[in-house]
Design a protein around this motif. Structure first.
Motif, short mmCIF file in Angstrom:
data_model
loop_
_atom_site.label_atom_id
_atom_site.label_comp_id
_atom_site.label_asym_id
_atom_site.label_seq_id
_atom_site.Cartn_x
_atom_site.Cartn_y
_atom_site.Cartn_z
N PRO A 237 1.92 -15.94 7.06
CA PRO A 237 0.65 -15.43 6.53
C PRO A 237 -0.51 -16.39 6.72
CG PRO A 237 2.18 -15.96 4.75
CD PRO A 237 2.96 -16.00 6.02
N HIS B 27 -1.28 -15.89 10.60
CA HIS B 27 -1.54 -14.56 11.16
C HIS B 27 -2.38 -13.66 10.27
CE1 HIS B 27 2.49 -15.68 13.05
NE2 HIS B 27 1.60 -15.77 14.02
N TYR B 28 -2.55 -14.01 8.99
CA TYR B 28 -3.29 -13.13 8.09
C TYR B 28 -4.47 -13.82 7.42
CZ TYR B 28 -4.33 -10.02 4.18
OH TYR B 28 -4.98 -9.21 3.29
N GLU C 130 -9.73 -12.24 6.13
CA GLU C 130 -8.41 -11.82 6.57
C GLU C 130 -8.57 -10.69 7.61
OE1 GLU C 130 -8.71 -13.66 3.07
OE2 GLU C 130 -8.88 -11.47 2.87
N VAL D 199 -2.70 -6.92 9.97
CA VAL D 199 -1.59 -7.33 10.83
C VAL D 199 -0.51 -6.25 10.76
CG1 VAL D 199 0.11 -9.10 11.36
CG2 VAL D 199 -2.04 -9.75 10.26
N THR E 256 -4.67 -6.89 -1.75
CA THR E 256 -4.10 -6.82 -0.41
C THR E 256 -3.17 -5.61 -0.39
OG1 THR E 256 -4.21 -9.20 0.03
CG2 THR E 256 -2.57 -7.95 1.25
N THR F 207 -0.48 -2.83 1.39
CA THR F 207 0.60 -2.78 2.38
C THR F 207 1.03 -1.34 2.58
OG1 THR F 207 2.40 -3.06 0.76
CG2 THR F 207 1.47 -5.07 1.74
N ILE G 114 -0.27 -4.81 6.90
CA ILE G 114 -0.97 -5.52 5.83
C ILE G 114 -2.45 -5.21 5.95
CG2 ILE G 114 -1.43 -7.74 4.77
CD1 ILE G 114 1.10 -8.81 6.02
N PRO H 276 -6.19 -5.88 4.52
CA PRO H 276 -6.97 -6.84 3.74
C PRO H 276 -7.97 -6.15 2.80
CG PRO H 276 -7.11 -7.29 6.11
CD PRO H 276 -6.54 -5.92 5.95
#
Length: 422
Positions: free
Chosen positions: A47, A50-51, A62, A65, A208, A210, A344, A346
């Motif tokens: 994270p 990549h985030y 962010e 991903v 965040t 998902t 994910i 943001p």
């Protein structure tokens, strides 16, 4: 051909080639200014790499991903089977959207989950069916193993599940796990038939988000906030998303009631669409299902091309493409989500989904200590209309707001609600 697992339209997951751990698909940016979301295999996801990102001037941001192989295909199928078996006769609200001469008309109906799945098979772009079922799995002891598996899939990516999974789950590092039950966000079962869209929105609590796809595929499009694509325009702690809010003519949707007719949280929604018009040459869901059997790579390539091409799947006429383009080189991002993929999402990124074929996914959220907690606290105070006097806050909240908190998540949640209750 159509395949069914536990009454669901089923399409097997398709593997794509990843390069050096991080890959964008083999597509170049089109003239319509849409970029592919980054893709990373779950075994390589970090994270902090990549985030979570930071501009050279220190401003944080962010980016979405798409994590491949977050959950094995077999486990996705088992989860679907358990969900349908346990919830098939439970009531859900089915949303139907119809277009007549570019005018949208919506209907709602209460049906069983199994009936809703049948409706998904008859869905099409101009007459589509969609279900957004919050809290449907709550209180179902028979689904606890499934819920634990879904939670561990999400949290393990952020380092919240250690060697002793049962022990780390008991410790719980998510802020929302310690919210009072009446104010706690819940997982949401999302079902979409061909041609169905979610609303264009950004999420409440500025959490965040998902999404874990269990069956079928769906296209995602995102509108990047200016502060995520250019440090020059990042003048606030919310990535200057207000520019997007105004451009898409957003309005607020209260999501969590508090006392005295007030609310702890409100999301943002727009009546515009990133998928209003569909080119007549696009394959049907049945045709995509056949292609899945004969040439799965071609199926994915076609879907990704459609995700990136706003001429094939075009926004509503009032969508302010030129206005948004003034605030950065690239504003729109897109992804194709397949079974086992976890996306994910943001805070501050507007997003919307489109189903080229029936799909089932679990939408969830997380409130980690890294960046999320400060944003959630700020959002709650702003929504309640309360000023934040940091020096008067409990120590744990003060440390969160000063980016120095190192203690347990539970203490932050408890301090927040104790403070709000006095």
């Amino acid at each position: 051909m159509y395949l069914f697992v536990a009454g669901l339209f089923h399409v097997a997951s398709v593997k794509i080639k990843l390069v050096s751990g991080l890959s964008t698909p083999r597509y170049t940016k089109l003239n319509n200014n849409v970029q592919p979301v980054d893709i990373i295999d779950s075994s390589l996801f970090d994270p902090n790499k990549h985030y979570f990102h930071t501009h050279a001037n220190g401003n944080q941001y962010e980016t979405p991903v798409l994590i491949k192989n977050a959950l094995a295909k077999q486990k996705c199928e088992l989860a679907c089977e358990h969900i349908v078996q346990e919830l098939g006769h439970d009531s859900v609200v089915l949303q139907r959207k119809m277009y007549e001469l570019d005018e949208a008309k919506s209907e709602m109906a209460e049906v069983t989950l199994l009936q809703a799945l049948d409706y998904m098979m008859d869905s099409q772009h101009e007459d589509s069916f969609f279900c957004f079922c919050e809290g449907l799995m709550d209180g179902k002891e028979s689904l606890q193993d499934v819920k634990n598996m879904l939670c561990d899939t999400k949290e393990s990516l952020f380092g919240a599940v250690g060697d002793d999974i049962s022990s780390s789950r008991a410790c719980r590092r998510d802020l929302f796990d310690f919210f009072p039950e009446d104010f706690r966000p819940t997982d949401c079962l999302v079902m979409a038939g061909e041609g169905a869209t979610s609303t264009l929105h950004r999420d409440p609590y500025t959490w965040t988000g998902t999404s874990l796809c269990l069956e079928g595929t769906k296209i995602w499009r995102f509108i990047a906030p200016p502060g995520a694509i250019s440090e020059r325009v990042h003048t606030s702690n919310d990535s200057d998303v207000g520019v997007i809010d105004d451009a898409v003519k957003s309005y607020r949707l209260p999501s969590v009631a508090w006392e005295n007719n007030s609310f702890l949280s409100c999301g943002w929604q727009s009546d515009m669409s990133l998928f209003r018009n569909r080119n007549v040459g696009i394959r049907s869901a049945e045709s995509f299902a056949s292609l899945e059997v004969t040439n799965p790579s071609q199926k994915y390539d076609e879907m990704m091309r459609l995700a990136l091409d706003i001429n094939e799947l075009s926004p509503s006429r009032d969508f302010p493409s030129s206005e948004l383009g003034n605030h950065g080189a690239t504003n729109l991002y897109a992804a194709v989500q397949e079974p086992g993929d976890l996306l994910i999402i943001p805070a501050y990124w507007w997003h919307q989904t489109y189903a080229l074929e029936p799909s089932l996914a679990i939408a969830s959220q997380r409130g980690g200590l890294q960046r999320d907690a400060k944003r959630i606290i700020t959002h709650v105070f702003d929504t309640l209309g309360l000023p934040i006097h940091v020096d008067k806050l409990p120590l744990s909240l003060k440390d969160v707001m000063n980016d120095s908190y190192k203690g347990p998540t539970k203490e932050v949640s408890m301090s927040l609600f104790q403070y709000l209750s006095h």
